[in-house]
Design an enzyme around this catalytic site. Structure first.
Site, PDB file in Angstrom:
ATOM      1  N   GLU A 107      11.911  -7.518  19.156  1.00  0.00           N
ATOM      2  CA  GLU A 107      11.363  -6.910  18.116  1.00  0.00           C
ATOM      3  C   GLU A 107      11.651  -7.533  16.634  1.00  0.00           C
ATOM      4  O   GLU A 107      13.062  -7.809  16.575  1.00  0.00           O
ATOM      5  CB  GLU A 107      11.624  -5.234  17.816  1.00  0.00           C
ATOM      6  N   ASP A 161      14.986   4.204   8.495  1.00  0.00           N
ATOM      7  CA  ASP A 161      16.063   3.366   8.984  1.00  0.00           C
ATOM      8  C   ASP A 161      17.212   3.730   8.239  1.00  0.00           C
ATOM      9  O   ASP A 161      17.172   4.138   7.080  1.00  0.00           O
ATOM     10  CB  ASP A 161      15.689   1.687   8.703  1.00  0.00           C
TER      11      ASP A 161
END
Ligand SMILES: Cc1ncc(COP(=O)(O)O)c(C=O)c1O
Lengths: 278, 405
Positions: A50, A61
């Protein structure tokens, strides 16, 4: 249509083991080092890569990945250069699946059609776009499927049985189960609780299910790999990278190895997992 | 622009939360079930007369509504044109219009059984309003505020703490309102099971832009009635400042379908539109951030750019999606005022009317100073005085003393 992702999970299934999925940020700490890191990942045992698209405002995040994105932006990383990086990687590796992970705005500004064409031709296999729920499938998910890219959706602890079919409808490649309600880099979930969630999702889909968020150690990666079709590690790798930088945040001779060594250790953990009987 | 004019400017959004191409629900999957629950709870509450009755009681006796519509005689004389009325939202309990919306959302949170409230704040006015109502109803309150804003809006930080709220100075990104919003979204993703996110403006994922607009529309509805009482007719123009755009939307919305009413929204032009500013419509283009598609300040690669305004409450790189749509269909005129123009207006209103405005509505006053002299004497202009300047007294005092040295 069979993609690199489909092929890879079919192979792993034959081998009877779970996938080890690694996340790193494109362009962190600089484009050249970043390409070396991505090239090193499969050699160190990563089955699926990824690659984060840097964004100024990564709402889902934690501090580590946000800082990684800002480091990359500071040295001039862009979405276009992220695709260049993928192209560079494809020169040396034409089998490891690579998924771009990020937020919608840079893609929207690049232009959806142009982005999908360029992503496909540079060797991207799939997309994980955090802020595009099924309610916004018309934006990118459906055009991506038409363009021959997998669209990998996140399922979370708040996604109940009633909602799961909506989440799974246009999902392909694999399902990414977010093990906790929270941001990346948060505390790890209990592997048994994750196991129950994976079993629940398996009642709705035949797709492989990879689990991420909060996995940092070979032991944790192994525990999850015993319950799911894959373990995803991101923040721990990003932290290993960061800890190898000099005081100005620049790459050192240790940087590529720091990521590769942790990748190898985590991959050992995943490979040691005994797969649950299906 | 080839955008079809709608029959009504007040009917949006559609069932998926879109105003034209703007709005929508661009959030992480973790939040989607919550947002759908919120939409259901809001639809039910709106249809429940008991909800409205309870709110009306608090609006009257706790907030102090209706707020007066005051004829600013000396400002009118000074500018020599339109008759200027001030909608006195600064007289509300907690000192700004923010309390109208917070009351509504806290009532909703109570209906949904949520005991923990989080909010983001720029100037601190939304944080203070949230801390106040959480104190009133015994709810836990956490407020995210950019570290830069914590510095420049100290009086409000102290107020929030006195009211029992926890204020988290946000150190990430530009350390202003957009980062506070990111941090609040992160908290919400982490604590979805017990937490209600009280958004302070007409932005964010659907249904927030709509519900905040509905709760703020009391400003325009009262204005309509009050103007009818004093002048026997509709106003000719409306002016309000825009951060995310909630005080503006609250004033504008009830008038959108009255074609005789000219409407002006004023963004913050900071150091000027070619330099650092916070004018998303004048200097931005459509993009996706914080759960909605709207005009945003960004670079060529879609990275969000730093906004700048002297006013912490306007210092945001976006604007509510309904404003973006009203701009594209041409119903509302979006103007901008610089830091210096706002400072001059701040001083003018203080000296002429004995009303110290917040720096945010000082931007609206700055454009009134341009617009009013060009209008005839029978033109009725309403300015939303969205907040009082107590919070800005230390900051403006420093600037003025620095200048006079
Ligand atoms: C007094 C005042 N006016 C206006 C604003 C800007 O917000 P909005 O555009 O949502 O009204 C703020 C925000 O903090 C404020 O405190």
């Amino acid at each position: 249509m069979t993609t690199r992702i489909d092929t890879r999970f079919a192979e792993l299934k034959k081998q009877g083991r779970a996938a080890f999925v690694t996340y790193v940020m494109a362009g962190d700490p600089d484009p050249t080092t970043s390409l070396e890191i991505v090239k090193a990942l499969p050699k160190a045992g990563s089955d699926v890569i990824e690659l984060g698209i840097p964004f100024t405002d990564p709402m889902a995040d934690g501090p580590s990945i946000q800082a990684a994105g800002l480091r990359a932006l500071k040295v001039g990383m862009t979405l276009k250069k992220t695709l260049d990086l993928v192209r560079g990687f494809r020169k040396v590796d034409n089998v490891t699946p690579l998924v771009l992970m990020g937020y919608y705005n840079p893609i929207y500004i690049y232009g959806v059609d142009k982005f999908l064409a360029d992503a496909k031709s540079s060797g991207v296999d799939g997309l994980i776009i955090v802020d595009l729920p099924p309610e916004e499938d018309d934006e990118l998910c459906i055009p991506a499927l038409k363009a021959g890219l997998n669209f990998i959706r996140l399922a979370t602890p708040t996604t109940d049985d009633k909602r799961l079919p909506a989440v799974l409808t246009n999902t392909s490649g694999f399902v990414y189960y977010v093990s906790i309600a929270g941001i990346t880099g948060a505390a790890a979930a209990d592997a048994n609780v994750v196991g129950q969630a994976v079993a629940r999702i398996k009642r709705h889909t035949g797709l492989p299910i990879c689990v991420g968020f909060g996995i940092r150690t070979p032991e944790a990666a192994r525990a999850i790999a015993e319950k799911a079709d894959g373990s995803v590690v991101g923040t721990a790798l990003v932290d290993a990278l960061k800890n190898s930088l000099d005081a100005e945040g620049r790459a050192t001779a240790k940087t590529v190895n720091a990521v590769a060594e942790l990748t190898a250790a985590l991959a050992q953990g995943v490979k040691a997992a005994k797969q649950a009987a299906e | 622009m080839n955008i079809a004019k709608p029959n009504s400017y007040r009917s949006g959004p559609d069932e998926r939360g879109h105003f034209g191409i703007f709005g929508g629900r661009f959030v992480a999957e973790t939040l989607m079930p919550l947002i759908l629950d919120l939409e259901k709870a809001y639809t039910a509450a709106k249809a429940d007369p008991a909800f409205q009755a309870e709110m009306n009681g608090y609006l009257k006796n706790y907030v102090g509504r209706p707020s007066p519509l005051y004829f600013a005689e000396r400002l009118t004389e000074h500018l020599g044109g339109a008759k200027i009325y001030l909608k006195r939202e600064e007289l509300n309990h907690t000192g700004s219009h923010k309390v109208n919306n917070v009351l509504g959302q806290i009532m909703l949170a109570r209906r949904m059984g949520k005991k923990r409230i989080i909010a983001e704040t720029g100037a601190g006015q939304h944080g203070v309003a949230t801390a106040t109502l959480c104190a009133r109803f015994g709810l836990e309150c956490v407020v995210y505020m950019g570290a830069v804003d914590v510095e420049r809006q100290q009086p409000n930080v102290i107020r929030m703490e006195m009211l029992g709220a926890k204020v988290f100075p946000v150190q990430s990104g530009t350390r202003t309102l957009k980062d506070a919003m990111n941090e609040a979204l992160r908290d919400w993703v982490t604590n979805v099971h017990n937490t209600f996110y009280c958004i302070g403006t007409v932005a964010g994922p659907h249904p927030y832009p709509t519900l905040v607009r509905d709760f703020q529309s009391i400003i325009g509805n009262e204005t309509k009635t009050q103007m009818q009482e004093v002048e026997g007719r509709l106003p000719d123009s409306l002016v309000a400042c825009i951060g995310g755009g909630s005080n503006a939307m609250g004033l504008f919305h009830p008038f959108l379908d009255d074609p005789s009413v000219e409407i002006f929204g004023v963004e913050a032009a900071g150091h000027g539109l070619t330099q650092l500013h916070a004018a998303s419509i004048a200097g931005g283009r459509p993009g996706v951030l914080h759960g909605n598609r709207t005009y945003l300040l960004m670079d060529a690669d879609g990275q969000i750019q730093d906004a700048h305004s002297i006013s912490a409450g306007l210092d945001y790189p976006g604007i509510g999606p309904e404003h973006s749509w009203l701009h594209e269909v041409g119903r509302v005129n979006y103007l901008s005022a610089t830091d210096d123009e706002a400072l001059a207006a701040f001083q003018l209103l203080s000296k002429l009317e004995g009303i110290i405005p917040a720096l945010e509505p000082a931007h609206a006053i700055a454009k009134v100073m341009e617009l009013a002299p060009k209008r005839p004497k029978d033109h009725l202009m309403v300015v939303n005085l969205s907040g009082r300047g107590d919070k800005d007294v230390p900051q403006v005092g420093d600037i003025l003393r620095g200048k006079s040295k």
